[in-house]
Design an enzyme around this catalytic site. Sequence first.
Site, PDB file in Angstrom:
ATOM      1  N   HIS A   1       0.851  -1.199   0.000  1.00 14.84           N
ATOM      2  CA  HIS A   1       0.000   0.000   0.000  1.00 14.84           C
ATOM      3  C   HIS A   1       0.879   1.238   0.000  1.00 14.84           C
ATOM      4  O   HIS A   1       1.963   1.226   0.595  1.00 14.84           O
ATOM      5  CB  HIS A   1      -0.899   0.014   1.240  1.00 14.84           C
ATOM      6  CG  HIS A   1      -2.020   0.988   1.112  1.00 14.84           C
ATOM      7  ND1 HIS A   1      -1.892   2.308   1.469  1.00 14.84           N
ATOM      8  CD2 HIS A   1      -3.264   0.834   0.632  1.00 14.84           C
ATOM      9  CE1 HIS A   1      -3.031   2.925   1.213  1.00 14.84           C
ATOM     10  NE2 HIS A   1      -3.882   2.060   0.710  1.00 14.84           N
TER      11      HIS A   1
ATOM     12  N   ASP B   1      -7.789  -5.695   0.148  1.00 20.00           N
ATOM     13  CA  ASP B   1      -8.278  -6.538  -0.940  1.00 20.00           C
ATOM     14  C   ASP B   1      -7.868  -8.001  -0.830  1.00 20.00           C
ATOM     15  O   ASP B   1      -8.355  -8.830  -1.586  1.00 20.00           O
ATOM     16  CB  ASP B   1      -7.787  -5.982  -2.288  1.00 20.00           C
ATOM     17  CG  ASP B   1      -8.405  -4.629  -2.579  1.00 20.00           C
ATOM     18  OD1 ASP B   1      -9.607  -4.489  -2.314  1.00 20.00           O
ATOM     19  OD2 ASP B   1      -7.693  -3.734  -3.041  1.00 20.00           O
TER      20      ASP B   1
HETATM   21  N1  CMC Z   1       3.980  -7.591  -4.781  1.00 21.89           N
HETATM   22  C1  CMC Z   1       5.312  -7.609  -4.980  1.00 21.89           C
HETATM   23  N2  CMC Z   1       6.103  -6.533  -4.874  1.00 21.89           N
HETATM   24  C2  CMC Z   1       5.518  -5.375  -4.562  1.00 21.89           C
HETATM   25  C3  CMC Z   1       4.128  -5.262  -4.346  1.00 21.89           C
HETATM   26  C4  CMC Z   1       3.352  -6.435  -4.458  1.00 21.89           C
HETATM   27  N3  CMC Z   1       2.022  -6.400  -4.267  1.00 21.89           N
HETATM   28  N4  CMC Z   1       3.816  -3.989  -4.033  1.00 21.89           N
HETATM   29  C5  CMC Z   1       4.968  -3.311  -4.069  1.00 21.89           C
HETATM   30  N5  CMC Z   1       6.003  -4.157  -4.393  1.00 21.89           N
HETATM   31  C6  CMC Z   1       7.446  -3.806  -4.465  1.00 21.89           C
HETATM   32  C7  CMC Z   1       7.773  -3.109  -5.767  1.00 21.89           C
HETATM   33  O1  CMC Z   1       8.136  -4.041  -6.751  1.00 21.89           O
HETATM   34  C8  CMC Z   1       8.906  -2.223  -5.346  1.00 21.89           C
HETATM   35  O2  CMC Z   1      10.051  -3.013  -5.216  1.00 21.89           O
HETATM   36  P1  CMC Z   1      11.508  -2.401  -5.590  1.00 21.89           P
HETATM   37  O3  CMC Z   1      11.795  -1.389  -4.532  1.00 21.89           O
HETATM   38  O4  CMC Z   1      12.421  -3.582  -5.567  1.00 21.89           O
HETATM   39  O5  CMC Z   1      11.388  -1.801  -6.969  1.00 21.89           O
HETATM   40  C9  CMC Z   1       8.521  -1.782  -3.934  1.00 21.89           C
HETATM   41  O6  CMC Z   1       7.684  -2.857  -3.431  1.00 21.89           O
HETATM   42  C10 CMC Z   1       7.712  -0.480  -3.881  1.00 21.89           C
HETATM   43  O7  CMC Z   1       6.625  -0.615  -4.763  1.00 21.89           O
HETATM   44  P2  CMC Z   1       5.905   0.579  -5.527  1.00 21.89           P
HETATM   45  O8  CMC Z   1       5.115   0.009  -6.655  1.00 21.89           O
HETATM   46  O9  CMC Z   1       6.892   1.668  -5.815  1.00 21.89           O
HETATM   47  O10 CMC Z   1       4.956   1.115  -4.374  1.00 21.89           O
HETATM   48  P3  CMC Z   1       3.630   1.951  -4.562  1.00 21.89           P
HETATM   49  O11 CMC Z   1       3.400   2.686  -3.311  1.00 21.89           O
HETATM   50  O12 CMC Z   1       3.659   2.734  -5.832  1.00 21.89           O
HETATM   51  O13 CMC Z   1       2.538   0.770  -4.772  1.00 21.89           O
HETATM   52  C11 CMC Z   1       0.580  -0.473  -4.785  1.00 21.89           C
HETATM   53  C12 CMC Z   1       1.396   0.618  -4.062  1.00 21.89           C
HETATM   54  C13 CMC Z   1      -0.702  -0.695  -4.001  1.00 21.89           C
HETATM   55  C14 CMC Z   1       0.250  -0.009  -6.209  1.00 21.89           C
HETATM   56  C15 CMC Z   1       1.434  -1.772  -4.848  1.00 21.89           C
HETATM   57  O14 CMC Z   1       1.762  -2.205  -3.549  1.00 21.89           O
HETATM   58  C16 CMC Z   1       0.726  -2.890  -5.629  1.00 21.89           C
HETATM   59  O15 CMC Z   1       0.828  -2.943  -6.854  1.00 21.89           O
HETATM   60  N6  CMC Z   1       0.015  -3.826  -4.910  1.00 21.89           N
HETATM   61  C17 CMC Z   1      -0.727  -4.856  -5.561  1.00 21.89           C
HETATM   62  C18 CMC Z   1      -2.082  -4.305  -6.011  1.00 21.89           C
HETATM   63  C19 CMC Z   1      -3.009  -4.079  -4.830  1.00 21.89           C
HETATM   64  O16 CMC Z   1      -3.132  -4.936  -3.965  1.00 21.89           O
HETATM   65  N7  CMC Z   1      -3.678  -2.922  -4.820  1.00 21.89           N
HETATM   66  C20 CMC Z   1      -4.639  -2.575  -3.786  1.00 21.89           C
HETATM   67  C21 CMC Z   1      -4.198  -1.422  -2.953  1.00 21.89           C
HETATM   68  S1  CMC Z   1      -5.216  -1.149  -1.503  1.00 21.89           S
HETATM   69  C22 CMC Z   1      -6.818  -0.807  -2.074  1.00 21.89           C
HETATM   70  C23 CMC Z   1      -6.966   0.356  -2.994  1.00 21.89           C
HETATM   71  O17 CMC Z   1      -6.191   1.315  -2.963  1.00 21.89           O
HETATM   72  O18 CMC Z   1      -7.916   0.337  -3.772  1.00 21.89           O
END
Ligand code: CMC
Length: 392
Positions: free
Chosen positions: A270, A328
């Site tokens: 998140h 989720d």
């Molecule tokens: N699985 C594997 N690796 C992950 C995940 C994940 N679900 N989420 C983040 N990472 C890793 C990412 O690869 C990165 O690694 P590195 O530093 O080696 O490059 C690091 O963690 C930071 O990730 P980010 O994408 O820069 O972080 P963000 O804050 O932009 O992402 C997120 C937030 C929710 C988009 C992401 O965690 C994600 O894609 N999660 C899976 C989708 C999900 O469950 N979404 C629901 C969010 S909660 C409900 C809502 O908002 O509607």
Amino acid sequence: EHLTTYDPGFQSTAACRSAVSFVDGEAGRLTYRGYPIEELAARCDFLQVAALLLKGELPGAEEMREFRSRIVHHTMVHQQVSLLLNGFRRDAHPMSILVGLIGALAAFYPLDPAMSEQEQHREAALMMIAKMPTLVAMSYRYSMGWPLEYPDNRLSYAANFLKMMFALPVEPYEPKPAAVKAVDTLFILHAEHEQNASTSTVRLCASAGANPYQAVAAGVACLSGPRHGGANESALRMLESLRAAGGVKAIPDFIRRVKAKETRLIGFGHRVYKHYDPRARIIRNICHELIDELGLRDDPTYALALELERIALEDDYFIERHLYPNVDFYSGIVQRAIGIPTPLFTAIFAIARTVGWFAQKNELLESNDLRLARPRQVYTGSPLRHLPETLP
Ligand code: CMC
């Protein structure tokens, strides 16, 4: 020269002041108007939480009766909306249908020109909160080829929704108390979450003076994305494909692919929470408490989710990146146990989040900070140039 801060994804830009809710990512805490989500989920029903979010204070008994009766007054939708519904393919995704139907409500329910913009939006909030379950149930029944079911206003908000979804003419329908409790709790947990992508979309629309129904249609469109609300559907699909690949045995290879960045563990991570998402903990507890009532004791998908969570939480990749289950991860399991089909998961989220969208949008419209939202950019294109004498 404009002073422009480059902040892709708005990771460090506060675009507004807001008193509606607060995500304390470090503490892993979510509060609505100051009250912890755990207390609200345990002691209030969804409409009480809706009133709290919209008005800022918990309503007294009389005010609550009035609020409920005003919602109930608006649960039907114009008969002609079903003509629009009939224009969709039966296999269309419910979120696509919803964006269309909600946008069209602007044409069915013109705003009262005698009201101020703020009053129009307050009135539209009641209309939309009332009509969302009806619209979602309509889109489900349409996909099934079932006749539409009218709202039953004697029931609670959650029970009425379940009845509109699942009642069939063959026998009287009685929603199961465990299902009503689970749906009501899901609604409470999804009602509001400060400046997330869809809420920011709705605020942006409001800043432009857009019609409230159309602003909500934009919010639904944004919510449908798999990185946002669409993650509940993706999370269940991920669990199902893991099950098909061998269940618990398939987890190590899946984790390897996640670490190789070939895929993501959906339902984890998140932008703001760097600890366990408190909403995920409440849903996990519901699964545990209602395990027999929801038929989860022998559900292999639930068992798989528990094992996947256990393994991920002990793995350095997830520990180092502060990746914990989010709302989720378990919500799809509860919804499926109630009989809600996977493509409708995000629509359920939209019913609940309509409250947050209105609380936030109306806060903006009633504040002194109301200005057209118009981000700047860092231009990376060609410098000024002129067309050649002969065009290519
Ligand atoms: N699985 C594997 N690796 C992950 C995940 C994940 N679900 N989420 C983040 N990472 C890793 C990412 O690869 C990165 O690694 P590195 O530093 O080696 O490059 C690091 O963690 C930071 O990730 P980010 O994408 O820069 O972080 P963000 O804050 O932009 O992402 C997120 C937030 C929710 C988009 C992401 O965690 C994600 O894609 N999660 C899976 C989708 C999900 O469950 N979404 C629901 C969010 S909660 C409900 C809502 O908002 O509607």
